[in-house]
Design a protein around this motif. Sequence first.
Motif, PDB file in Angstrom:
ATOM      1  N   VAL A 265       1.622   9.753  -5.889  1.00 40.92           N
ATOM      2  CA  VAL A 265       2.429  10.985  -5.817  1.00 40.92           C
ATOM      3  C   VAL A 265       3.492  11.421  -6.649  1.00 40.92           C
ATOM      4  O   VAL A 265       3.822  11.977  -7.638  1.00 40.92           O
TER       5      VAL A 265
ATOM      6  N   ARG B  82      -0.247   8.107   6.235  1.00 37.48           N
ATOM      7  CA  ARG B  82       0.722   8.494   4.987  1.00 37.48           C
ATOM      8  C   ARG B  82      -0.339   8.653   4.171  1.00 37.48           C
ATOM      9  O   ARG B  82      -1.152   8.755   3.186  1.00 37.48           O
ATOM     10  N   GLU B  83       0.711  10.444   3.748  1.00 31.86           N
ATOM     11  CA  GLU B  83       0.449  11.182   2.958  1.00 31.86           C
ATOM     12  C   GLU B  83       0.524  11.942   1.860  1.00 31.86           C
ATOM     13  O   GLU B  83       2.029  11.624   2.491  1.00 31.86           O
ATOM     14  N   ARG B  84       0.708  13.054   1.040  1.00 32.38           N
ATOM     15  CA  ARG B  84       1.144  13.166   0.321  1.00 32.38           C
ATOM     16  C   ARG B  84       1.162  14.472   0.507  1.00 32.38           C
ATOM     17  O   ARG B  84       0.900  15.041   1.415  1.00 32.38           O
TER      18      ARG B  84
ATOM     19  N   ILE C 220      -7.239  14.658  -1.396  1.00 33.19           N
ATOM     20  CA  ILE C 220      -8.063  13.716  -0.696  1.00 33.19           C
ATOM     21  C   ILE C 220      -8.988  14.717   1.027  1.00 33.19           C
ATOM     22  O   ILE C 220      -8.064  14.839   1.998  1.00 33.19           O
ATOM     23  N   GLU C 221     -10.346  14.229   1.508  1.00 30.00           N
ATOM     24  CA  GLU C 221     -10.772  15.064   2.629  1.00 30.00           C
ATOM     25  C   GLU C 221     -11.235  13.988   2.975  1.00 30.00           C
ATOM     26  O   GLU C 221      -9.987  14.873   4.495  1.00 30.00           O
TER      27      GLU C 221
ATOM     28  N   ARG D  12     -11.783  15.609   9.321  1.00 30.95           N
ATOM     29  CA  ARG D  12     -11.292  14.724   8.403  1.00 30.95           C
ATOM     30  C   ARG D  12     -13.004  14.392   7.710  1.00 30.95           C
ATOM     31  O   ARG D  12     -13.165  14.795   6.644  1.00 30.95           O
TER      32      ARG D  12
ATOM     33  N   PRO E 191      -8.991  10.308   4.512  1.00 31.45           N
ATOM     34  CA  PRO E 191      -8.151   9.611   4.284  1.00 31.45           C
ATOM     35  C   PRO E 191      -8.180   8.001   4.575  1.00 31.45           C
ATOM     36  O   PRO E 191      -7.777   7.367   3.524  1.00 31.45           O
TER      37      PRO E 191
ATOM     38  N   GLY F 169       1.072   3.966  -2.812  1.00 34.06           N
ATOM     39  CA  GLY F 169       0.955   5.368  -2.446  1.00 34.06           C
ATOM     40  C   GLY F 169       2.011   6.789  -2.803  1.00 34.06           C
ATOM     41  O   GLY F 169       1.240   7.251  -3.254  1.00 34.06           O
ATOM     42  N   GLU F 170       2.961   6.250  -2.994  1.00 37.40           N
ATOM     43  CA  GLU F 170       4.432   6.043  -3.618  1.00 37.40           C
ATOM     44  C   GLU F 170       4.250   6.982  -4.581  1.00 37.40           C
ATOM     45  O   GLU F 170       4.763   7.530  -5.054  1.00 37.40           O
TER      46      GLU F 170
ATOM     47  N   PHE G 212       5.866  10.830   0.300  1.00 37.37           N
ATOM     48  CA  PHE G 212       4.330  10.531   1.050  1.00 37.37           C
ATOM     49  C   PHE G 212       5.194   9.979   1.947  1.00 37.37           C
ATOM     50  O   PHE G 212       6.126   9.104   1.880  1.00 37.37           O
TER      51      PHE G 212
ATOM     52  N   HIS H   4      -2.329  13.637  -5.816  1.00 35.92           N
ATOM     53  CA  HIS H   4      -2.868  13.198  -3.767  1.00 35.92           C
ATOM     54  C   HIS H   4      -2.833  11.265  -3.930  1.00 35.92           C
ATOM     55  O   HIS H   4      -3.786  10.765  -4.227  1.00 35.92           O
ATOM     56  N   ALA H   5      -1.991  10.919  -2.784  1.00 35.47           N
ATOM     57  CA  ALA H   5      -2.433   9.699  -2.246  1.00 35.47           C
ATOM     58  C   ALA H   5      -2.247  10.372  -0.839  1.00 35.47           C
ATOM     59  O   ALA H   5      -2.373  10.571  -0.300  1.00 35.47           O
ATOM     60  N   ALA H   6      -3.670   8.773  -0.074  1.00 38.17           N
ATOM     61  CA  ALA H   6      -3.439   8.442   1.369  1.00 38.17           C
ATOM     62  C   ALA H   6      -3.551   6.906   2.000  1.00 38.17           C
ATOM     63  O   ALA H   6      -4.315   6.163   0.603  1.00 38.17           O
ATOM     64  N   GLN H   7      -2.222   6.542   2.743  1.00 35.07           N
ATOM     65  CA  GLN H   7      -2.853   5.387   3.089  1.00 35.07           C
ATOM     66  C   GLN H   7      -3.066   4.960   4.614  1.00 35.07           C
ATOM     67  O   GLN H   7      -2.109   5.793   5.354  1.00 35.07           O
ATOM     68  N   THR H   8      -3.662   4.388   4.968  1.00 30.89           N
ATOM     69  CA  THR H   8      -3.518   3.705   5.975  1.00 30.89           C
ATOM     70  C   THR H   8      -3.692   2.414   5.685  1.00 30.89           C
ATOM     71  O   THR H   8      -3.939   1.748   5.257  1.00 30.89           O
TER      72      THR H   8
ATOM     73  N   GLY I 157       0.980  -1.437  -0.297  1.00 28.67           N
ATOM     74  CA  GLY I 157      -0.086   0.079  -0.022  1.00 28.67           C
ATOM     75  C   GLY I 157       1.150   1.262   0.058  1.00 28.67           C
ATOM     76  O   GLY I 157       0.478   2.086  -0.561  1.00 28.67           O
ATOM     77  N   VAL I 158       1.974   0.741   0.748  1.00 30.71           N
ATOM     78  CA  VAL I 158       3.301   2.435   0.656  1.00 30.71           C
ATOM     79  C   VAL I 158       3.197   2.792  -0.727  1.00 30.71           C
ATOM     80  O   VAL I 158       3.243   3.877  -0.897  1.00 30.71           O
TER      81      VAL I 158
END
Lengths: 277, 181, 377
Positions: free
Chosen positions: B13, C177-179, B45-46, C286, B48, B9-10, C6, B18-22, B5-6
């Motif tokens: 980017v 993790r975000e940009r 991203i509103e 958020r 995440p 996301g990378e 990121f 835009h990217a968000a990972q949880t 997932g990371v």
Amino acid sequence: MGLTYRDYLREELFPQMWCAGCSHGISLTAVARAMAALKLDPAETVVVTGIGCWGKADDYFKTHSFHGTHGRALSFATGIKVANPRLKVLVLMGDGDGVTIGGNHFIHTARRNIDVTAVITNNFNYGMTGGQYSSSSPEGTISTTSLYGTAEPGFDICELARAAGATYVARTTPYHVTQMDKLLAEAIQHKGFSVVEIISSCPTFFARYNYKVTAVEMMRLFKERAVDRERYDALTAAEKAGCFLTGRLHREEKEDFHTKYARLQQQAKARAEREVV
Amino acid sequence: MVLAGVILGEAAVLAGKHAAQTAAYGIASRGGFAKSEVVISDTEIEYPAVEQPDVVVALSRSAVDRYLGKLAPGSLLIYDNAIDGNFSGDGVTGLPLSATVREYRKEKGVSLPLNILSLGVLAAVTGAVDMDCLAAAVSRRFKKDSGTNLRALELGFALGLNVSQRKEVNRPGPAAKNLPG
Amino acid sequence: MAEFKFLQGNEACVEGAVAAGARFFAGYPITPSSEVAQAASVKLPPLGGYYIQMEDEIASMAAIIGASLSGLKSFTATSGPGFSLMQENLGMAIMGEVPCVIINVSRGGPSTGLATKQAQGDVMQSRWGTHGDHAMIVLTPSSVQECFDQTVRAFNLSEKYRCPVIVLTDKTIGHLRERIEVRGPEEIEVIDRKKPDCAPSQYKSCAPDDDGVAPLPSYGDRHLLRINSSMHGEEGFLNDSPANATALVRRLWDKIEKNVSYIGKIEGYRLEGAETVIIAFGIAARAARRAVTLARAGGIRVGLVKLLTLWPFPYAQIREALDPNCRSLLVAELNMGQLVLEVERLFKDKKILRVNKWSGEDILPGEIMAALKEAGC
């Protein structure tokens, strides 16, 4: 610089706040004499204290000072010294501050071999809060919280320091002022964690409850019961129990934290530069 | 799993998105259920976390159970067909993910990472990030050990192309060229 | 030159700290804040900085106070039980007026509680955790970008006002993790503590300038510094007179509480014509933002005030941001209702609604939507 011990003390604040007969005044001037003997620059010297009777000592020094929370003096000192290794840092603590509430910080500072000097006045009880027993009170101590005697043995501060990794350990008493001066100067000069335990009298509480003697008689007791290593080793276990082993008890040359950390920083920097390339 | 997932996301980017990972996993450092969620968007991203996934890649039975029959219409559930059980439904597709890894090991004696293989599948199925960016993200992460991972990515991508219902979410925009390499 | 990365929220805090000039970290590992310590241990030594792992959080807090007074900008990070242990020396930093930053990545409590799960249960502990009357600056990021920006701001405020500053994040933001855009040093405003400009013999450690803040030399400077945890006078010596106690506690309070217009920071979203306004911080903000977008699309007149400063509570800024049509405030937070107490106290003219959750899970946008509908919005 031609400084004398009086140049390190704020005599305008005298008389000292301690009880009549308390030995802290003797220890205070001994620390000042050690500073003068070593010609410490007051602007490069920090006196760190915690809470308790001896914790008030920083008020009397014309150096930088930090009067912190109870038991944490060595942790403040660690930050102070690590962030500026040029400083001479003297940490003045009692037995409560140093090895009771601050016991955990004491053993870890010793383990890390942080280059600061701990001057622990051990009067075997909490004087400021009214004479309760501490972790250095011998088993059976009578105090305001142990009228029936304590059921727990006390720490031997010097043994604790040595076992935890302190690289200079010494013990003295207020009667042995010449020895005190010499040991304090040695300790401050030593590179690494140094501990000087000063067996102290609390004529208001501990001495009165346990020895039932006056301050003057306490001094005689220090004189009679302090023994050097050679004499101490010849004593029986029962005789040892009533004596204080004094003098320099341990000294070893060992790299201190700062020396090691500076090397680590160099290695980390070289590695970071390699990785960018 | 979390690492995949990371990397996704990378890669997003790197592609100028835009990217968000949880992630969610238990207290043990290894083993147990783990999931990694990624939101990819052309705009800020509103919120995440994934509210309603467009695509799920399930590598365990418990992952399949968690999502089967609960996806929004038009969403995809791709599962490793080595998982015991028959799963069917709209948008549900089994792919030989661990079988591909096994075969490759038999042939070349090299173990391909299943998580990176899954990323290739996702790239092919969604088009959410382009393969160049994904490959760049993998190379950056694994440095000198990138070879096997890049191979896994390619094989996964090829497997993903077999999925008939492609979910073309968030088609890739032009990759931003001024990003640090 | 700005750079996109990121990053995890916890890592972004360290990037922000380093950008603000921090060179000393002391800490004790604890989930979910450990990545802050890990990143600090990698980043600081090559810069000539220090990472030291202390024996507990009490010592960690003490070490950053000491290091700050030796002249290095210092920080620590913790969560839950560790934050409880830091309260003692947080008070020391307030009383001694020592700049330092504490990153608290909150988790579920009480006690060990939900070690790996989410909560915003430290609203009141971050404000009132240490004993005695005191003011406290608490900043609340709600994205990875804000973890960077708010950590920089935390250092600046701590240097400006000679006080500890807390960056209060949460498990979800810490691990998210975000940009983010990591800006170059020329694009970041960095504030450093003011040093005395008088002769060393004239210097008094605790004598404030007109702004209520005393200049701060470092240990090792010619100006002798006296730091005292006890009630003290301008020269740093014990002074427990009623007049001095009244004046010192007042000054420590006022230097923060009288500067809310500078320290306080909020961000409004869709407040035009909003009859209901959600007040939230961190990850809950958020979810609230998403809910506002969805609700507005459905014709519901709702807006959001996101708190970037939690304490001192930015009351005037919120009041000013509200549309004249605003009739109710909805406070969404991951606890049983802590922030809402302050909102209720100050907005007696509004109807107050709540969304609370303390299960270890995040509040979802749908849950806020449901609460809005239930309230007839």
